[in-house]
Structures are given as structure tokens and as C-alpha cells.
Design a protein around this motif. Structure first.
Motif, short mmCIF file in Angstrom:
data_model
loop_
_atom_site.label_atom_id
_atom_site.label_comp_id
_atom_site.label_asym_id
_atom_site.label_seq_id
_atom_site.Cartn_x
_atom_site.Cartn_y
_atom_site.Cartn_z
N GLY A 181 -10.62 -6.32 -0.11
CA GLY A 181 -10.87 -7.13 -1.29
C GLY A 181 -10.07 -6.73 -2.51
N GLN A 182 -9.30 -5.66 -2.42
CA GLN A 182 -8.47 -5.23 -3.54
C GLN A 182 -7.31 -6.20 -3.71
OE1 GLN A 182 -7.20 -1.29 -2.53
NE2 GLN A 182 -9.26 -0.45 -2.60
N GLY A 183 -7.11 -6.66 -4.91
CA GLY A 183 -5.99 -7.56 -5.17
C GLY A 183 -4.69 -6.79 -5.33
N SER A 184 -3.62 -7.31 -4.77
CA SER A 184 -2.32 -6.67 -4.91
C SER A 184 -1.23 -7.68 -4.61
CB SER A 184 -2.20 -5.49 -3.94
OG SER A 184 -0.91 -4.95 -3.98
N SER A 185 -0.09 -7.48 -5.24
CA SER A 185 1.04 -8.35 -4.94
C SER A 185 1.78 -7.87 -3.70
CB SER A 185 2.01 -8.40 -6.13
OG SER A 185 2.50 -7.10 -6.40
N GLN A 186 1.48 -6.66 -3.23
CA GLN A 186 2.10 -6.09 -2.04
C GLN A 186 1.18 -6.31 -0.84
OE1 GLN A 186 5.16 -4.65 -2.01
NE2 GLN A 186 5.32 -5.16 -4.17
N ALA A 187 1.76 -6.57 0.32
CA ALA A 187 0.97 -6.73 1.53
C ALA A 187 0.37 -5.38 1.92
CB ALA A 187 1.85 -7.25 2.67
N LEU A 188 -0.90 -5.37 2.25
CA LEU A 188 -1.60 -4.18 2.69
C LEU A 188 -1.30 -3.95 4.17
CD1 LEU A 188 -3.87 -2.03 1.98
CD2 LEU A 188 -5.45 -3.69 2.99
N THR A 189 -0.94 -2.72 4.54
CA THR A 189 -0.73 -2.41 5.95
C THR A 189 -2.00 -1.79 6.51
OG1 THR A 189 0.09 -0.16 5.59
CG2 THR A 189 1.73 -1.95 5.57
N TYR A 190 -2.11 -1.81 7.84
CA TYR A 190 -3.25 -1.17 8.48
C TYR A 190 -3.26 0.32 8.19
CZ TYR A 190 -4.17 -5.46 11.08
OH TYR A 190 -4.47 -6.74 11.42
N ALA A 191 -2.08 0.94 8.07
CA ALA A 191 -1.99 2.37 7.76
C ALA A 191 -2.57 2.66 6.37
CB ALA A 191 -0.54 2.84 7.84
N GLN A 192 -2.28 1.81 5.40
CA GLN A 192 -2.84 2.00 4.06
C GLN A 192 -4.36 1.86 4.10
OE1 GLN A 192 -0.40 -1.07 2.35
NE2 GLN A 192 0.82 0.41 1.18
N ALA A 193 -4.85 0.87 4.82
CA ALA A 193 -6.30 0.70 4.96
C ALA A 193 -6.92 1.90 5.66
CB ALA A 193 -6.61 -0.59 5.71
N ALA A 194 -6.24 2.41 6.69
CA ALA A 194 -6.74 3.55 7.46
C ALA A 194 -6.79 4.83 6.63
CB ALA A 194 -5.89 3.76 8.71
N ARG A 195 -5.99 4.90 5.57
CA ARG A 195 -6.05 6.06 4.68
C ARG A 195 -7.18 5.93 3.67
NH1 ARG A 195 -0.42 5.70 5.39
NH2 ARG A 195 -0.10 4.41 3.56
N GLN A 196 -7.53 4.71 3.28
CA GLN A 196 -8.54 4.49 2.25
C GLN A 196 -9.97 4.43 2.81
OE1 GLN A 196 -7.59 1.26 -0.53
NE2 GLN A 196 -5.47 1.36 0.21
N ILE A 197 -10.14 3.83 3.96
CA ILE A 197 -11.48 3.58 4.50
C ILE A 197 -12.25 4.86 4.82
CG2 ILE A 197 -12.71 2.59 6.48
CD1 ILE A 197 -10.61 0.29 6.35
N PRO A 198 -11.67 5.88 5.49
CA PRO A 198 -12.46 7.06 5.83
C PRO A 198 -13.12 7.74 4.63
CG PRO A 198 -10.48 7.04 7.13
CD PRO A 198 -10.34 5.95 6.10
N ALA A 199 -12.43 7.81 3.51
CA ALA A 199 -13.02 8.44 2.32
C ALA A 199 -14.23 7.65 1.82
CB ALA A 199 -11.98 8.56 1.22
N LEU A 200 -14.13 6.33 1.85
CA LEU A 200 -15.26 5.50 1.43
C LEU A 200 -16.44 5.66 2.37
CD1 LEU A 200 -13.24 2.28 0.49
CD2 LEU A 200 -14.27 3.95 -1.09
N VAL A 201 -16.15 5.74 3.67
CA VAL A 201 -17.21 5.94 4.66
C VAL A 201 -17.83 7.32 4.49
CG1 VAL A 201 -17.67 6.18 7.14
CG2 VAL A 201 -16.29 4.27 6.32
N ALA A 202 -17.00 8.36 4.32
CA ALA A 202 -17.49 9.74 4.21
C ALA A 202 -18.40 9.93 3.01
CB ALA A 202 -16.31 10.71 4.15
N ALA A 203 -18.22 9.13 1.98
CA ALA A 203 -19.08 9.24 0.80
C ALA A 203 -20.50 8.78 1.09
CB ALA A 203 -18.49 8.41 -0.35
N ARG A 204 -20.71 8.06 2.19
CA ARG A 204 -22.04 7.51 2.50
C ARG A 204 -22.56 7.89 3.87
NH1 ARG A 204 -21.51 1.34 1.89
NH2 ARG A 204 -23.72 1.47 2.36
#
Length: 109
Positions: free
Chosen positions: A34-57
Motif C-alpha cells: 500500500g505504500q505509494g511510490s513512483s518506482q516499481a516495487l520488487t519482490y526483493a524489496q517487499a521481502a526485506r520490509q515484511i519480516p520486520a513488520l511481522v517480527a514486531a507482532r
């Protein structure tokens, strides 16, 4: 399945948890997508961001596999449809698309 990208909520040995009736992994995935960006998000970028969000909960460990350098929702490598399409309005209605387990010629929905 070539070009498959697998995103799983939990690795072997961990459970996929919910909080308040919602999946912890799903919430993290939606937050990243859901983050807005003018750059296309890659799966690698998502894979770096998601674990930290999950680990917080949760203690669960998400797992990502495949060519993660591809853009999320990118379809430049797709050679076949990933959805059914109506090819004849009938009756009967005629559909075309990838095979689905348990649905073959003459199946009724």
C-alpha cells in the motif's frame, strides 16, 4: 512452475498467526504493497520490509522464494493467462484459461 514467486506467512516450524481476526503476515504484506511510490516495487524489496513488520507482532518467520528481483504484479514474463476469460456467451457459457484441478470439460459451476 517457471517464474513462480512464493510468499508464505511462515517457514517450516513456525505457525502463521492472527491477531484480531487478521493475519499478521497479510497485514504486513498489505502495508508494504500500500505504500505509494513512483518506482516499481520488487519482490526483493517487499521481502526485506515484511519480516520486520511481522517480527514486531509475532515470532513467525515469513518465507520468500523465486526470482525476487521481478516487480510485484509485473507480467512481462507471462506467456499464458492466469485467469479465466469468457470466450462464448452461450448458453452454455464457454470459458478459456489455465487448467484448474477438478474442473475439466463439461464441468458445471
Amino acid at each position: 512452475m517457471p517464474n513462480l514467486i512464493a510468499l508464505t506467512a511462515a517457514s517450516d516450524g513456525t505457525s502463521a498467526l492472527e491477531q484480531g481476526g487478521r493475519g499478521v503476515f497479510t497485514d504486513a504484506l498489505l502495508q508494504v504493497l500500500g505504500q505509494g511510490s513512483s518506482q516499481a516495487l520488487t519482490y526483493a524489496q517487499a521481502a526485506r520490509q515484511i519480516p520486520a513488520l511481522v517480527a514486531a507482532r509475532s515470532y513467525q518467520i515469513p518465507y520468500f522464494q523465486g526470482n525476487l528481483e521481478r516487480p510485484v504484479f509485473g507480467n512481462s514474463l507471462r506467456t499464458a493467462p492466469v485467469a479465466w476469460e469468457v470466450t462464448e456467451l452461450g448458453p452454455p457459457l464457454t470459458l478459456a484459461g489455465p487448467p484448474l484441478p477438478g474442473l475439466g470439460a463439461g464441468a458445471e459451476l
